[in-house]
Motif scaffolding. Structure first.
Motif, PDB file in Angstrom:
ATOM      1  N   LEU A  99      17.535  -1.048   2.840  1.00  0.00           N
ATOM      2  CA  LEU A  99      17.624  -2.124   3.824  1.00  0.00           C
ATOM      3  C   LEU A  99      17.451  -1.664   5.263  1.00  0.00           C
ATOM      4  O   LEU A  99      17.344  -2.504   6.156  1.00  0.00           O
ATOM      5  N   ASP A 100      17.449  -0.378   5.482  1.00  0.00           N
ATOM      6  CA  ASP A 100      17.334   0.115   6.854  1.00  0.00           C
ATOM      7  C   ASP A 100      16.312   1.251   6.877  1.00  0.00           C
ATOM      8  O   ASP A 100      16.579   2.335   6.346  1.00  0.00           O
ATOM      9  N   PRO A 101      15.133   0.981   7.447  1.00  0.00           N
ATOM     10  CA  PRO A 101      14.725  -0.251   8.149  1.00  0.00           C
ATOM     11  C   PRO A 101      14.370  -1.370   7.167  1.00  0.00           C
ATOM     12  O   PRO A 101      14.242  -1.124   5.973  1.00  0.00           O
ATOM     13  N   PHE A 102      14.225  -2.590   7.729  1.00  0.00           N
ATOM     14  CA  PHE A 102      13.767  -3.706   6.923  1.00  0.00           C
ATOM     15  C   PHE A 102      12.373  -4.120   7.372  1.00  0.00           C
ATOM     16  O   PHE A 102      11.884  -3.700   8.414  1.00  0.00           O
ATOM     17  N   LYS A 103      11.745  -4.958   6.578  1.00  0.00           N
ATOM     18  CA  LYS A 103      10.371  -5.375   6.839  1.00  0.00           C
ATOM     19  C   LYS A 103      10.320  -6.896   6.931  1.00  0.00           C
ATOM     20  O   LYS A 103      10.919  -7.594   6.120  1.00  0.00           O
ATOM     21  N   VAL A 104       9.606  -7.408   7.937  1.00  0.00           N
ATOM     22  CA  VAL A 104       9.385  -8.846   8.090  1.00  0.00           C
ATOM     23  C   VAL A 104       7.909  -9.126   7.857  1.00  0.00           C
ATOM     24  O   VAL A 104       7.047  -8.485   8.454  1.00  0.00           O
ATOM     25  N   VAL A 105       7.643 -10.094   6.996  1.00  0.00           N
ATOM     26  CA  VAL A 105       6.270 -10.458   6.650  1.00  0.00           C
ATOM     27  C   VAL A 105       6.041 -11.909   7.045  1.00  0.00           C
ATOM     28  O   VAL A 105       6.884 -12.776   6.807  1.00  0.00           O
ATOM     29  N   PRO A 131      -8.346 -13.040  16.918  1.00  0.00           N
ATOM     30  CA  PRO A 131      -8.815 -12.143  17.996  1.00  0.00           C
ATOM     31  C   PRO A 131      -7.690 -11.596  18.874  1.00  0.00           C
ATOM     32  O   PRO A 131      -7.909 -10.638  19.618  1.00  0.00           O
ATOM     33  N   ASP A 132      -6.498 -12.209  18.805  1.00  0.00           N
ATOM     34  CA  ASP A 132      -5.430 -11.848  19.737  1.00  0.00           C
ATOM     35  C   ASP A 132      -4.382 -10.920  19.145  1.00  0.00           C
ATOM     36  O   ASP A 132      -3.570 -10.358  19.883  1.00  0.00           O
ATOM     37  N   ILE A 133      -4.348 -10.768  17.831  1.00  0.00           N
ATOM     38  CA  ILE A 133      -3.283 -10.007  17.182  1.00  0.00           C
ATOM     39  C   ILE A 133      -3.829  -8.693  16.648  1.00  0.00           C
ATOM     40  O   ILE A 133      -4.819  -8.664  15.916  1.00  0.00           O
ATOM     41  N   ALA A 134      -3.157  -7.602  17.023  1.00  0.00           N
ATOM     42  CA  ALA A 134      -3.548  -6.276  16.542  1.00  0.00           C
ATOM     43  C   ALA A 134      -2.285  -5.460  16.315  1.00  0.00           C
ATOM     44  O   ALA A 134      -1.207  -5.783  16.820  1.00  0.00           O
ATOM     45  N   ALA A 135      -2.411  -4.413  15.531  1.00  0.00           N
ATOM     46  CA  ALA A 135      -1.279  -3.520  15.306  1.00  0.00           C
ATOM     47  C   ALA A 135      -0.801  -2.958  16.646  1.00  0.00           C
ATOM     48  O   ALA A 135      -1.596  -2.577  17.496  1.00  0.00           O
ATOM     49  N   GLY A 136       0.526  -2.947  16.825  1.00  0.00           N
ATOM     50  CA  GLY A 136       1.111  -2.492  18.080  1.00  0.00           C
ATOM     51  C   GLY A 136       1.533  -3.614  18.996  1.00  0.00           C
ATOM     52  O   GLY A 136       2.220  -3.367  20.000  1.00  0.00           O
ATOM     53  N   PHE A 166      16.054  -8.921  17.271  1.00  0.00           N
ATOM     54  CA  PHE A 166      15.493  -7.598  17.010  1.00  0.00           C
ATOM     55  C   PHE A 166      14.103  -7.531  17.628  1.00  0.00           C
ATOM     56  O   PHE A 166      13.332  -8.489  17.531  1.00  0.00           O
ATOM     57  N   GLU A 167      13.807  -6.411  18.252  1.00  0.00           N
ATOM     58  CA  GLU A 167      12.509  -6.228  18.893  1.00  0.00           C
ATOM     59  C   GLU A 167      11.766  -5.079  18.226  1.00  0.00           C
ATOM     60  O   GLU A 167      12.370  -4.084  17.819  1.00  0.00           O
ATOM     61  N   GLY A 168      10.462  -5.239  18.127  1.00  0.00           N
ATOM     62  CA  GLY A 168       9.649  -4.193  17.519  1.00  0.00           C
ATOM     63  C   GLY A 168       8.173  -4.464  17.714  1.00  0.00           C
ATOM     64  O   GLY A 168       7.783  -5.376  18.452  1.00  0.00           O
ATOM     65  N   ASP A 169       7.359  -3.673  17.069  1.00  0.00           N
ATOM     66  CA  ASP A 169       5.908  -3.803  17.154  1.00  0.00           C
ATOM     67  C   ASP A 169       5.344  -4.131  15.773  1.00  0.00           C
ATOM     68  O   ASP A 169       5.921  -3.751  14.740  1.00  0.00           O
ATOM     69  N   ILE A 170       4.218  -4.814  15.775  1.00  0.00           N
ATOM     70  CA  ILE A 170       3.525  -5.097  14.524  1.00  0.00           C
ATOM     71  C   ILE A 170       2.957  -3.788  13.978  1.00  0.00           C
ATOM     72  O   ILE A 170       2.273  -3.047  14.679  1.00  0.00           O
ATOM     73  N   THR A 171       3.282  -3.497  12.732  1.00  0.00           N
ATOM     74  CA  THR A 171       2.835  -2.246  12.126  1.00  0.00           C
ATOM     75  C   THR A 171       1.638  -2.435  11.211  1.00  0.00           C
ATOM     76  O   THR A 171       0.954  -1.455  10.880  1.00  0.00           O
ATOM     77  N   TYR A 172       1.392  -3.659  10.788  1.00  0.00           N
ATOM     78  CA  TYR A 172       0.278  -3.899   9.871  1.00  0.00           C
ATOM     79  C   TYR A 172      -0.312  -5.278  10.135  1.00  0.00           C
ATOM     80  O   TYR A 172       0.422  -6.257  10.309  1.00  0.00           O
ATOM     81  N   VAL A 173      -1.637  -5.360  10.183  1.00  0.00           N
ATOM     82  CA  VAL A 173      -2.358  -6.620  10.311  1.00  0.00           C
ATOM     83  C   VAL A 173      -3.353  -6.708   9.164  1.00  0.00           C
ATOM     84  O   VAL A 173      -4.170  -5.800   8.967  1.00  0.00           O
ATOM     85  N   THR A 176      -4.333 -18.142   6.653  1.00  0.00           N
ATOM     86  CA  THR A 176      -3.549 -17.227   7.479  1.00  0.00           C
ATOM     87  C   THR A 176      -3.844 -15.794   7.048  1.00  0.00           C
ATOM     88  O   THR A 176      -4.324 -15.543   5.940  1.00  0.00           O
ATOM     89  N   PHE A 177      -3.532 -14.850   7.946  1.00  0.00           N
ATOM     90  CA  PHE A 177      -3.618 -13.437   7.593  1.00  0.00           C
ATOM     91  C   PHE A 177      -2.237 -12.820   7.761  1.00  0.00           C
ATOM     92  O   PHE A 177      -1.424 -13.257   8.572  1.00  0.00           O
ATOM     93  N   ARG A 178      -1.962 -11.797   6.987  1.00  0.00           N
ATOM     94  CA  ARG A 178      -0.627 -11.215   6.890  1.00  0.00           C
ATOM     95  C   ARG A 178      -0.370 -10.212   8.013  1.00  0.00           C
ATOM     96  O   ARG A 178      -1.251  -9.423   8.368  1.00  0.00           O
ATOM     97  N   VAL A 179       0.835 -10.265   8.557  1.00  0.00           N
ATOM     98  CA  VAL A 179       1.298  -9.235   9.489  1.00  0.00           C
ATOM     99  C   VAL A 179       2.657  -8.743   9.018  1.00  0.00           C
ATOM    100  O   VAL A 179       3.410  -9.476   8.372  1.00  0.00           O
ATOM    101  N   GLU A 180       2.968  -7.496   9.339  1.00  0.00           N
ATOM    102  CA  GLU A 180       4.242  -6.897   8.960  1.00  0.00           C
ATOM    103  C   GLU A 180       4.859  -6.194  10.165  1.00  0.00           C
ATOM    104  O   GLU A 180       4.143  -5.627  10.996  1.00  0.00           O
ATOM    105  N   LEU A 181       6.184  -6.258  10.234  1.00  0.00           N
ATOM    106  CA  LEU A 181       6.938  -5.544  11.253  1.00  0.00           C
ATOM    107  C   LEU A 181       8.041  -4.766  10.557  1.00  0.00           C
ATOM    108  O   LEU A 181       8.665  -5.255   9.607  1.00  0.00           O
ATOM    109  N   HIS A 182       8.292  -3.555  11.018  1.00  0.00           N
ATOM    110  CA  HIS A 182       9.359  -2.730  10.479  1.00  0.00           C
ATOM    111  C   HIS A 182      10.406  -2.536  11.578  1.00  0.00           C
ATOM    112  O   HIS A 182      10.082  -2.104  12.688  1.00  0.00           O
ATOM    113  N   MET A 183      11.671  -2.869  11.254  1.00  0.00           N
ATOM    114  CA  MET A 183      12.725  -2.821  12.258  1.00  0.00           C
ATOM    115  C   MET A 183      13.980  -2.197  11.662  1.00  0.00           C
ATOM    116  O   MET A 183      14.237  -2.313  10.459  1.00  0.00           O
TER     117      MET A 183
END
Length: 371
Positions: free
Chosen positions: A209-215, A224-229, A244-251, A261-268
């Motif tokens: 559970l630590d870290p967790f992932k949000v999909v 055109p506006d969303i990229a990793a980071g 919780f604050e973080g960066d997108i790790t996967y697009v 839609t297209f999938r994005v993931e964040l790890h926090m």
């Protein structure tokens, strides 16, 4: 009655008629003058008196505007696996309790290993004998030059085979202890003490559970506006104050044909483990930042047939009036909106009372704040 009396009465009536006529004339003149004076006063009042409306204003100043994309996502465990038995046997021992934190390699369950231990002892004895036999044949063949080369090679092969059989049974014996593949929570035990299992039987579930992932799924128009980071903020309705604050790790590289839609993931990080898998998450992803933008409250806009207008204050004191300004509206976020055209820096924007004023109305500024 004599002639003298009749003439006296006529003279008296004439005097009375004259007096009455004079009174009526005087009354008429007096009334006429009052009406004219009253009309003049009302006209003057209508000319000089206009309504004054109390308003609150805000001075418009440039500032950075961050445009966000609001999404709904779901929490997944960073790692979530169901362990399966690799050997057949009866569960003889439970080495960790359900809900406990376990470390990588820690034993969780133990399968009856008595038969395999016996096989290990047998294989070890065979390997020892095969090793000793080969060693003697080697000395005889290499030192004393006794025996054939074929016998020497057969002895060496038998020794290698015996060692390999020992390795196999030792590995099978080790697999009778089911271990955690990574550090996490022993979340679910799927077997009971004394239950028979076979290879492939699900026995336990381990989650990290630590870290967790949000999909989340992002509409394709934002591709055109969303990229990793890209920066993102995650909050939860069920966790008060949990942001919780973080960066997108996967697009995702493809768009889902069903929902576009297209999938994005964040790890926090998940201090305290308060965030749990399958929780609904509110995401805010930074789409772009507009520098030196004129940002105004959304309620300051007045909807008209051709779009939107705002009202600004022109003049000071008793000369202050409301002036209407047609505006071009840009992106909006959190009850504020960017004005792209129609408003200038430093102008006093009416933010309270704008629905009650019209162009040219006198206004009284009761509150003034900086933008």
């Amino acid at each position: 009655m004599g002639m003298r009396d009749i003439r006296g009465m006529r003279r008296a009536n004439g005097v009375l008629r004259g007096v009455g006529t004079g009174i009526l004339a005087a009354v008429s003149i007096s009334c006429g003058g009052s009406a004219e004076a009253g009309g003049a006063d009302e006209a003057e009042a209508a000319t000089d008196t206009r309504r004054v409306i109390n308003v609150e204003v805000r001075v418009v100043e440039p500032q950075d505007f961050i445009e966000l994309i609001n999404l709904t996502g779901v929490v997944l465990a960073e790692k979530d696996v169901v362990l399966a038995a690799e050997e057949a046997g009866v569960i003889r021992e439970i080495l960790a309790e359900k809900g406990a934190r376990v470390s990588a390699g820690q034993g969780i369950l133990k399968i009856d290993d008595r038969i395999l231990r016996a096989q290990v002892d047998e294989a070890r004895a065979d390997a020892t004998l095969a090793e000793e036999t080969w060693e003697r044949r080697r000395r005889l063949f290499e030192v004393d030059h006794v025996g054939s080369e074929l016998a020497f090679l057969e002895a060496r092969a038998a020794s290698d085979q015996a060692k390999a059989r020992l390795t196999v049974v030792e590995e099978r014996l080790a697999r009778t202890v089911i271990r955690a593949p990574f550090s996490g929570i022993f979340d679910e035990r799927l077997v009971e003490l004394g239950e028979m299992v076979s290879p492939g039987s699900a026995v336990a579930r381990i989650v990290q559970l630590d870290p967790f992932k949000v999909v989340a799924g992002v509409p394709e128009r934002f591709a055109p506006d969303i990229a990793a980071g890209a920066m993102a903020t995650v909050s939860f309705d069920v966790i008060e104050g949990g942001v919780f604050e973080g960066d997108i790790t996967y697009v995702g590289a493809t768009v889902n044909a069903n929902n576009r839609t297209f999938r994005v993931e964040l790890h926090m990080m998940n201090p305290g483990g308060v965030v749990k898998p399958q929780m609904v998450a509110n995401l805010e992803i930074v789409r772009k930042t507009v520098h030196d933008a004129l940002v105004v409250p959304q309620e300051a806009l007045v909807r008209v047939e051709g779009g939107y207008v705002v009202f600004v204050v022109d003049g000071e004191g008793e000369d202050a009036v409301a002036v209407v300004r047609p505006v071009v509206v840009g992106p909006g976020q959190r009850n504020v909106v960017v004005i792209e055209e129609g408003l200038n820096r430093g102008e006093r924007l009416i933010v309270v009372g704008q629905q009650r004023v019209a162009d040219g109305d006198r206004v009284n500024v009761v509150t003034r704040s900086e933008g």
